[in-house]
Scaffold this motif. Structure first.
Motif, mmCIF file in Angstrom:
data_model
loop_
_atom_site.group_PDB
_atom_site.id
_atom_site.type_symbol
_atom_site.label_atom_id
_atom_site.label_comp_id
_atom_site.label_asym_id
_atom_site.label_seq_id
_atom_site.Cartn_x
_atom_site.Cartn_y
_atom_site.Cartn_z
ATOM 1 N N ARG A 269 0.844 -1.399 -0.108
ATOM 2 C CA ARG A 269 -0.182 -0.018 0.075
ATOM 3 C C ARG A 269 0.674 1.111 0.065
ATOM 4 N NH1 ARG A 269 -4.878 -1.121 2.528
ATOM 5 N NH2 ARG A 269 -5.617 -3.062 2.393
ATOM 6 N N PRO A 270 0.169 2.208 -0.457
ATOM 7 C CA PRO A 270 1.072 3.686 -0.398
ATOM 8 C C PRO A 270 1.299 4.123 0.946
ATOM 9 C CG PRO A 270 -1.274 4.046 -1.527
ATOM 10 C CD PRO A 270 -0.784 2.546 -1.280
ATOM 11 N N THR A 271 2.309 4.738 1.186
ATOM 12 C CA THR A 271 2.496 5.325 2.774
ATOM 13 C C THR A 271 2.985 6.416 2.661
ATOM 14 O OG1 THR A 271 4.844 4.282 2.946
ATOM 15 C CG2 THR A 271 2.882 2.846 3.386
ATOM 16 N N LYS A 272 3.292 7.334 1.543
ATOM 17 C CA LYS A 272 3.825 8.662 1.574
ATOM 18 C C LYS A 272 3.304 9.804 2.702
ATOM 19 C CE LYS A 272 7.008 7.603 -1.296
ATOM 20 N NZ LYS A 272 8.551 7.318 -0.808
ATOM 21 N N SER A 273 1.729 9.859 2.666
ATOM 22 C CA SER A 273 1.283 10.652 3.472
ATOM 23 C C SER A 273 1.251 10.262 4.904
ATOM 24 C CB SER A 273 -0.246 10.804 3.248
ATOM 25 O OG SER A 273 -0.951 9.370 3.207
ATOM 26 N N LEU A 274 1.310 9.119 5.176
ATOM 27 C CA LEU A 274 1.467 8.722 6.735
ATOM 28 C C LEU A 274 3.103 8.734 7.210
ATOM 29 C CD1 LEU A 274 -0.567 5.382 6.599
ATOM 30 C CD2 LEU A 274 -1.388 7.376 7.532
ATOM 31 N N GLU A 275 3.859 8.652 6.141
ATOM 32 C CA GLU A 275 5.362 8.976 6.685
ATOM 33 C C GLU A 275 5.597 10.260 7.117
ATOM 34 O OE1 GLU A 275 8.140 7.350 3.970
ATOM 35 O OE2 GLU A 275 6.918 5.694 3.535
ATOM 36 N N ALA A 276 4.924 11.137 6.166
ATOM 37 C CA ALA A 276 5.024 12.583 6.583
ATOM 38 C C ALA A 276 4.593 12.995 7.797
ATOM 39 C CB ALA A 276 4.408 13.438 5.436
ATOM 40 N N SER A 277 3.351 12.304 8.196
ATOM 41 C CA SER A 277 2.774 12.674 9.580
ATOM 42 C C SER A 277 3.596 11.953 10.685
ATOM 43 C CB SER A 277 1.275 11.833 9.563
ATOM 44 O OG SER A 277 0.348 12.676 8.616
ATOM 45 N N LEU A 278 4.458 10.971 10.352
ATOM 46 C CA LEU A 278 5.172 10.062 11.369
ATOM 47 C C LEU A 278 6.150 11.094 11.791
ATOM 48 C CD1 LEU A 278 6.029 7.491 12.793
ATOM 49 C CD2 LEU A 278 7.490 6.821 10.820
ATOM 50 N N TRP A 279 7.037 11.577 10.739
ATOM 51 C CA TRP A 279 8.071 12.449 10.829
ATOM 52 C C TRP A 279 7.731 13.808 11.530
ATOM 53 C CZ3 TRP A 279 12.507 10.340 11.298
ATOM 54 C CH2 TRP A 279 12.725 9.198 10.583
ATOM 55 N N HIS A 280 6.609 14.276 11.200
ATOM 56 C CA HIS A 280 5.948 15.391 11.745
ATOM 57 C C HIS A 280 5.711 15.269 13.054
ATOM 58 C CE1 HIS A 280 3.294 18.993 12.365
ATOM 59 N NE2 HIS A 280 3.992 19.656 11.631
ATOM 60 N N PHE A 323 4.142 28.655 11.239
ATOM 61 C CA PHE A 323 2.974 27.787 11.390
ATOM 62 C C PHE A 323 2.587 27.711 10.068
ATOM 63 C CE2 PHE A 323 3.020 29.826 15.981
ATOM 64 C CZ PHE A 323 4.026 28.984 16.484
ATOM 65 N N VAL A 324 2.236 28.714 9.352
ATOM 66 C CA VAL A 324 1.607 28.553 7.964
ATOM 67 C C VAL A 324 2.357 27.483 7.172
ATOM 68 C CG1 VAL A 324 0.929 29.922 6.172
ATOM 69 C CG2 VAL A 324 0.521 30.838 8.197
ATOM 70 N N ALA A 325 3.754 28.058 7.209
ATOM 71 C CA ALA A 325 4.575 27.024 6.242
ATOM 72 C C ALA A 325 4.517 25.689 6.730
ATOM 73 C CB ALA A 325 5.968 27.629 6.215
ATOM 74 N N ASP A 326 4.620 25.430 8.077
ATOM 75 C CA ASP A 326 4.494 23.893 8.525
ATOM 76 C C ASP A 326 3.292 23.338 7.986
ATOM 77 O OD1 ASP A 326 5.642 21.927 9.996
ATOM 78 O OD2 ASP A 326 4.185 22.201 11.361
ATOM 79 N N ASN A 327 2.316 23.954 8.090
ATOM 80 C CA ASN A 327 0.834 23.175 7.659
ATOM 81 C C ASN A 327 0.928 23.024 6.144
ATOM 82 O OD1 ASN A 327 -0.135 23.128 10.420
ATOM 83 N ND2 ASN A 327 -1.099 25.140 10.373
ATOM 84 N N PHE A 328 1.144 24.197 5.648
ATOM 85 C CA PHE A 328 1.148 23.834 4.129
ATOM 86 C C PHE A 328 2.216 22.903 3.724
ATOM 87 C CE2 PHE A 328 3.250 24.869 -0.092
ATOM 88 C CZ PHE A 328 2.127 25.042 -0.997
ATOM 89 N N ALA A 329 3.279 22.655 4.185
ATOM 90 C CA ALA A 329 4.128 21.810 3.901
ATOM 91 C C ALA A 329 3.761 20.234 4.121
ATOM 92 C CB ALA A 329 5.586 21.827 4.462
ATOM 93 N N LEU A 330 2.969 20.121 5.558
ATOM 94 C CA LEU A 330 2.468 18.878 5.765
ATOM 95 C C LEU A 330 1.291 18.551 4.888
ATOM 96 C CD1 LEU A 330 2.371 16.706 7.877
ATOM 97 C CD2 LEU A 330 0.881 17.976 9.280
ATOM 98 N N ALA A 331 0.636 19.386 4.636
ATOM 99 C CA ALA A 331 -0.414 19.131 3.464
ATOM 100 C C ALA A 331 -0.034 18.782 2.328
ATOM 101 C CB ALA A 331 -1.350 20.572 3.254
ATOM 102 N N MET A 332 1.054 19.253 1.649
ATOM 103 C CA MET A 332 1.656 18.881 0.566
ATOM 104 C C MET A 332 2.361 17.427 0.580
ATOM 105 S SD MET A 332 1.193 21.136 -1.779
ATOM 106 C CE MET A 332 -0.534 21.263 -1.119
ATOM 107 N N GLY A 333 2.775 17.048 1.748
ATOM 108 C CA GLY A 333 3.149 15.935 2.109
ATOM 109 C C GLY A 333 1.941 14.728 2.194
ATOM 110 N N ASN A 334 1.009 15.103 2.728
ATOM 111 C CA ASN A 334 -0.143 14.369 2.667
ATOM 112 C C ASN A 334 -0.595 13.949 1.232
ATOM 113 O OD1 ASN A 334 0.011 13.880 5.500
ATOM 114 N ND2 ASN A 334 -1.368 15.567 5.835
ATOM 115 N N LEU A 335 -0.607 14.889 0.481
ATOM 116 C CA LEU A 335 -1.054 14.807 -1.117
ATOM 117 C C LEU A 335 0.091 14.002 -1.829
ATOM 118 C CD1 LEU A 335 -2.466 18.233 -1.601
ATOM 119 C CD2 LEU A 335 -3.977 16.186 -1.123
#
Length: 364
Positions: A269-280, A323-335
């Protein structure tokens, strides 16, 4: 110029204590206000379930407060930094420290160490409290604020497609071959037409298929119901299709999420979005270390020059931009637009360099 990185023990304890007291005082005020506003918006839904009353409101508060603390702790650290440094500057204490030979980095060192303490506390709190309360609250909300499930880690209302057939499990308990399904319903379709429905109280994965107990079959064409007893169906449908169907990174601790990612990888299964949340989960708490650096501009410069308020605004703007940049980068990682490590760590490293640049160019 003093050679040691930290100022004297007295100054270190004094500034670190000021920073911690003000940060947690701001956090307490934010939690009180935001919890009240959140409860006003959610109370109607809680009372909508028959039998709910004041006890359920307090249960909701107990589950929601850890989430609010986790979300707004970094805001509180930023505001605590600005208040502490502005107070030191207003009282000419920063000037006294610099006159004694301390550099800007030495003045900020106690705040950075205190920020490390806050980061460690935040990570532990997220792992031990926030993940569990998030999972429980999510399960409670799915039940429309009815009786709280005994095991909030149990996944519920799962749907799996097997060819044309649809399989629904009310709950999935366990992992891997030990997975047990409860409240199983199989919708047998032929040519997108429902022909029969098979229901069972329980299903276990045995020999590559699901063994259902106390199964019954309802024939749609004739409207008759037949008891089947114990049967084996859905061969080739592996347990991970149920247990890994809905992985909520917010409801799992760092180590639980890492295990879930490993299971997903093993299942292809794809895990890229979950890996971004893991490191965050690591980079998020560490933002407490970054806040003293971004808010440092408020603590320097002459208080009588009339620009201290402007400096405080600049420090606040730097913090909120992070905070804005952090949330934006995490959203891009989830996508999947950013690699997981870049999504989690790039804003932290970028604003670390920005904070250092501003401090060196203005004070050092």
């Amino acid at each position: 110029m003093q050679l040691q990185f930290f100022p004297s023990r007295t100054v270190t304890v004094y500034t670190a204590r000021m920073f911690l007291v003000r940060s947690f005082a701001v956090l307490a005020g934010l939690v009180l206000i935001l919890t009240t506003l959140d409860l006003l918006g959610e109370s109607d839904k809680i009372f909508a379930y028959p039998g709910n009353g004041e006890a359920q409101l307090w249960t909701y508060v107990g589950l929601r407060v850890p989430q609010i603390i986790s979300t707004f702790l970094k805001f509180s650290v930023l505001l605590g930094t600005l208040i502490t440094l502005a107070t030191l500057n207003q009282n000419s204490e920063v000037i006294s420290m610099k006159a004694s030979g301390l550099s800007a980095h030495q003045i900020l060192a106690p705040l950075i160490i205190a920020g490390l303490f806050v980061a460690a506390l935040s990570f532990t709190f997220n792992e031990r409290v926030v993940a569990r309360s998030t999972a429980t609250l999510s399960a409670w909300q799915k039940a429309d604020y009815g009786p709280i499930p005994k095991d909030s880690a149990v996944q519920s209302n799962l749907w799996v497609r097997n060819g044309e057939d649809l399989i629904r499990a009310a709950r999935a308990v366990g992992r891997g071959p030990d997975t047990r399904l409860e409240g199983v319903s199989i919708y047998d379709r032929t040519g997108n037409t429902l022909s029969q429905i098979i229901e069972a109280k329980e299903g276990r994965y045995v020999g590559g298929a699901w063994r259902l107990t106390d199964a019954t079959r309802f024939d749609v064409a004739t409207g008759t119901e037949t008891k089947l007893g114990t049967i084996a169906i859905a061969r080739g449908v592996s347990p991970d299709r149920f247990t890994l169907a809905n992985v909520d990174p917010d409801g799992l601790s760092f180590f639980e999420l890492r295990q879930a990612i490993g299971d997903l990888k093993a299942a292809g299964r794809p895990t890229k979005s979950l890996e971004a949340s893991l490191w965050h989960k690591l980079s998020g708490p560490l933002s407490a270390v970054l806040m003293p650096l971004l808010g440092a501009v408020a603590g320097f410069g002459l208080a009588r020059s009339g620009k201290m308020f402007l400096r405080a605004v600049i420090g606040m703007a730097l913090g909120f931009t992070y905070f804005v940049a952090d949330n934006f980068a995490l959203a891009m990682g989830n996508l999947g637009a950013y690699p997981p490590l870049l999504a989690a760590w790039a804003p932290f490293l970028l604003f670390l360099l920005i904070g250092e640049t501003v401090l060196v160019r203005t004070e050092e």
